[in-house]
Write a protein that holds these residues in place. Sequence first.
Motif, PDB file in Angstrom:
ATOM      1  N   GLN A  35      42.456  36.754  44.541  1.00 18.88           N
ATOM      2  CA  GLN A  35      41.166  35.681  44.146  1.00 18.88           C
ATOM      3  C   GLN A  35      41.017  34.634  44.743  1.00 18.88           C
ATOM      4  O   GLN A  35      39.543  34.285  44.113  1.00 18.88           O
ATOM      5  CB  GLN A  35      42.504  35.710  42.724  1.00 18.88           C
ATOM      6  CG  GLN A  35      42.659  36.637  42.114  1.00 18.88           C
ATOM      7  CD  GLN A  35      41.630  37.022  41.380  1.00 18.88           C
ATOM      8  OE1 GLN A  35      41.423  38.838  41.456  1.00 18.88           O
ATOM      9  NE2 GLN A  35      40.558  37.131  40.603  1.00 18.88           N
ATOM     10  N   VAL A  48      34.332  37.256  41.574  1.00 14.64           N
ATOM     11  CA  VAL A  48      35.265  36.250  41.579  1.00 14.64           C
ATOM     12  C   VAL A  48      34.902  34.708  41.333  1.00 14.64           C
ATOM     13  O   VAL A  48      35.759  34.044  40.353  1.00 14.64           O
ATOM     14  CB  VAL A  48      36.675  35.760  42.664  1.00 14.64           C
ATOM     15  CG1 VAL A  48      37.288  34.864  42.476  1.00 14.64           C
ATOM     16  CG2 VAL A  48      37.029  37.773  42.923  1.00 14.64           C
ATOM     17  N   SER A  81      47.908  35.153  44.131  1.00 12.96           N
ATOM     18  CA  SER A  81      47.255  34.967  43.471  1.00 12.96           C
ATOM     19  C   SER A  81      47.654  34.842  41.891  1.00 12.96           C
ATOM     20  O   SER A  81      47.892  35.940  41.443  1.00 12.96           O
ATOM     21  CB  SER A  81      45.207  35.205  42.635  1.00 12.96           C
ATOM     22  OG  SER A  81      44.728  35.068  44.653  1.00 12.96           O
ATOM     23  N   PRO A 136      45.709  35.745  37.438  1.00 17.11           N
ATOM     24  CA  PRO A 136      45.431  37.498  36.863  1.00 17.11           C
ATOM     25  C   PRO A 136      46.859  37.065  36.333  1.00 17.11           C
ATOM     26  O   PRO A 136      46.938  37.980  34.775  1.00 17.11           O
ATOM     27  CB  PRO A 136      45.593  37.947  37.348  1.00 17.11           C
ATOM     28  CG  PRO A 136      44.733  37.833  38.771  1.00 17.11           C
ATOM     29  CD  PRO A 136      45.210  36.729  38.354  1.00 17.11           C
ATOM     30  N   CYS A 140      43.167  28.874  39.145  1.00 16.31           N
ATOM     31  CA  CYS A 140      41.721  29.429  39.116  1.00 16.31           C
ATOM     32  C   CYS A 140      41.682  28.823  40.422  1.00 16.31           C
ATOM     33  O   CYS A 140      40.301  28.870  40.831  1.00 16.31           O
ATOM     34  CB  CYS A 140      41.713  30.175  38.018  1.00 16.31           C
ATOM     35  SG  CYS A 140      42.340  32.065  37.798  1.00 16.31           S
ATOM     36  N   ASP A 184      38.456  31.221  41.775  1.00 16.52           N
ATOM     37  CA  ASP A 184      38.440  31.994  40.620  1.00 16.52           C
ATOM     38  C   ASP A 184      38.039  31.701  39.455  1.00 16.52           C
ATOM     39  O   ASP A 184      38.355  31.555  38.296  1.00 16.52           O
ATOM     40  CB  ASP A 184      39.918  32.724  40.273  1.00 16.52           C
ATOM     41  CG  ASP A 184      40.269  33.993  39.614  1.00 16.52           C
ATOM     42  OD1 ASP A 184      39.140  34.646  39.373  1.00 16.52           O
ATOM     43  OD2 ASP A 184      40.588  34.480  39.594  1.00 16.52           O
ATOM     44  N   TYR A 194      38.596  34.945  36.180  1.00 18.41           N
ATOM     45  CA  TYR A 194      40.012  34.322  35.413  1.00 18.41           C
ATOM     46  C   TYR A 194      40.117  32.641  35.130  1.00 18.41           C
ATOM     47  O   TYR A 194      40.721  32.335  33.358  1.00 18.41           O
ATOM     48  CB  TYR A 194      40.957  34.847  35.990  1.00 18.41           C
ATOM     49  CG  TYR A 194      41.356  36.006  36.396  1.00 18.41           C
ATOM     50  CD1 TYR A 194      42.238  36.745  35.450  1.00 18.41           C
ATOM     51  CD2 TYR A 194      40.890  36.637  36.892  1.00 18.41           C
ATOM     52  CE1 TYR A 194      42.415  38.041  34.517  1.00 18.41           C
ATOM     53  CE2 TYR A 194      41.267  38.404  37.110  1.00 18.41           C
ATOM     54  CZ  TYR A 194      41.925  38.500  35.633  1.00 18.41           C
ATOM     55  OH  TYR A 194      42.030  39.637  35.590  1.00 18.41           O
TER      56      TYR A 194
END
Length: 901
Positions: free
Chosen positions: A443, A479, A621, A624, A653, A658, A661
């Motif tokens: 990510q 992303v 990452s 998630p 994130c 990211d 997310y």
Amino acid sequence: MRPPGRPLVGRDELLVLLEACLAAGDSLVLDGPRGIGKSALLDALGAAARARGELVLRASGAEAERWMGYQGLADLLGQVPDEHFAALTSQHRLALRAVRRGKRSGGDGRARVVRRLAWHALLTHCAARTPVLLIIDDAHWLDAATADVFAYAARRLDGLAVRVVLADRGSEAGHRPHALAPPPVTEATVPPLTAADLAELLDPHGLSARATMKIHADSAGNPYLALALAACSDGREVPRLRALTQDKLLGLSDQVRETLLVCALAARPSMRLLLRAGRDEAEADIAAAAEAGLLVSDGVNLRFTPPDAATVVAQSIPAARRSQLHLDLAEVATSAAEAERHRALACADPDEEVARSLVAAAEAAVRGGARALGAELYLLAADRTPPALESLRIDWLVAAAEVGATAGVPEIVHHAVETVLGAETEPAQRFRARIALMYLAGQGVALLEETVAAAFADAEGDPAAMAFIQLWRSWASMVAGSPRAADDDAALAVEHARAAGAAGTEAMAHAVRAQARNLLGHKDYATFLDRGLALAVPAADGYRHLGPRFTAARFAILDDRLDEAREDLLRMLALVERGAAEEHVAVLCGLAEVAAKLGRCRESLDFANRAMRISGEAGLSPGPAWCAGAIAELAGGNLIRARSYAERGIVACRQEVDTLYELRLLHLLAQVDLRCGEIAGGVGALRRIQEFERAHGWDDPTTLRRHGDMVAGLIALGEPEEADELISSVRRVIAARPHGPGMAATLDRAEAAVCAAKGDYPTAMRLLTSAKTTFAVVRQPIEHGHCLLVEAKVERRRRHYTAARVAAEAALELFTAAGAQPWIEESRALIVRLAEIGDTGGALTASEARIAAMAGEGATNQEIADQLFLSRKTVEATLTRIYRKLGIRSRAQLIRHIHVH
């Protein structure tokens, strides 16, 4: 021992349990491996007891002092105030004074008896004035003479205000810690810290979220080891960590160290391998090593903690013996690939035949799902390649990087890529090496701008490579939350892929376009997904989570086709369990979300926990997996843990850019806030999401489904007009293109709350009936139960208390069947509040009838509370209400009433 004043991270629930046991008069035995935090818990228990005015006496056993008679007793006696000795007989006082001063001669039977009696008398006198808490750390190292005195007193403390807490590893043969504490004794194993708790512990070190997740995996949640690993993050403390490992090894027997040596040399140590290697006492040896905190076992497979401990163990013997052991292990290896590895490690000389055999073994290992082993074998093949075959050596280094990236072994990837980029190589080889780095970033690929730019340069003139790097750039844009850029890059990827005949890349590019155009609110998004599916090409190794099949499953979730999504994801799970860690985690996260929506809460928690474990072990990452954890906890776990996962995930994130997310996690955090009564915080988080969506052209309400939560928050803040406007705007969007039925039902439930706030109860009830029907049809019991809770609150506003209780109890029934613990607690709290108001005309509610029946059968209030997951006070209040309704005054009358009626 933790720094003074610092909270004990991750131990709140355990401390409450331990304090409850002590309050009930139990003694405690805490066990667990070295460094798990037993001493810190003893600190906390001791501090709490001192704050209550108790006399706290603490001693610690030590291996070097276990042969010094009465050393532990002397330590304790030095902490007893002098005035307590005055009440003893002169004989007892002299005996204990001699122990305090180190004069412990006179070891005949009579002297031992006097010391036993004197210690018991001293405890009796102290307990008569104030409760006593006796704390013994490392009880397994306590000297035998002190243990004898403690055991004598423990048998004679019944009825005295003396409790004993022991921390023990129980590794000594014949060691019986329970004998040192007065009964009843409660034994508690101190568990590892969760990933979120460990992240909090490591906050002062300023590590990235990904690094803390990896440390959690490498330490198996052991806080002491995790702190040591964190201190090594800059490389300066590595020698100290290795010295710690060596110190642990010295405390083990030669037999255990030999067993650990086999584990250290093996690629995938297991109990089966140890038995094949002739380690007949493997089970006991592994138990001893686990108690020392050197490895963890799931009963079959074994893992060193930290992984570098395997290197320390392997390097503890001469190279010649290590080579011979590798040859011996090759004969008993559980697979041909592992046997090939051992033979290669026995001799480092360049050999073309050996190198080619290693490549064949690597290919077999990857096919069998042993990707980390495959990456190591490719690397070994490159190392064993003669100088004349340089081109082959580079190819095998590239393969090591690619396989290592999918396995989550960054040390192999970085070593291989650095070698490739530092040699005279072809553009295609450099391109593949850079793609491996991008895959490893997961990510966080948006952070690798330099790598992406270099990959573009290497891809020039190669349409297949251009298609793939454009595809990567489109993923990076998705992303980062930029669907327009993602759509543009994916369209270019399609063009290049068609020119190159790269159907697999084209299919993935169509999947990205479908996701991007869905976020942008375009009606044609499904057309692009259909194009990707129509190509009917199998996903490339490690890329199933980015292909059209997985995207189709994601759309099935958004469209409330949950059974279809679950079936597709379960089929994918069977494929990815031997695949790359990234795709494995993606499928598990999808399954956790589907299970939560279907009301399969235990299943959701299991999938989420597996995703978090694999993410940590592979160094992926964490965003998630923590998102899946928050979803599962919100549905069936604990709101405190849900908040922790959401907050930690947001930090992760942001570190990796990211945004996709981050917004999902921000929505989950808002849900926690709203359910915990922190309305302003929840609405504020939802407004931030709204602002981002408007700024970046997001026009799909199904991706987050935040609007119902926003309406609930606005109603609580007294802003029904804004809530009305929000509902109207979303209804216009979903009318313009098809959406799953759950979206409309969510809006119906939200609008019902707005109508109720305005006093339009008939419309509110009509909307709720519609929402309940929809959620029942699409089999979403938690959403259905949520509707019933809203209905109960609407009925309460109308003063229809009986109808409100019926709705709340129906919700409780749904939540209980689903295992939705946070919702169970919310519905029970509402039922209790409803029971305190209104008049039922003497009729018992369903919950009151259950409690009355249990009381009529002789169950105590505490037994009823335990069985129904209620507090004792709630049971008492309910019984009082039952007595009033039935016109009776006692439990005896209730029993007669039940038997008569």
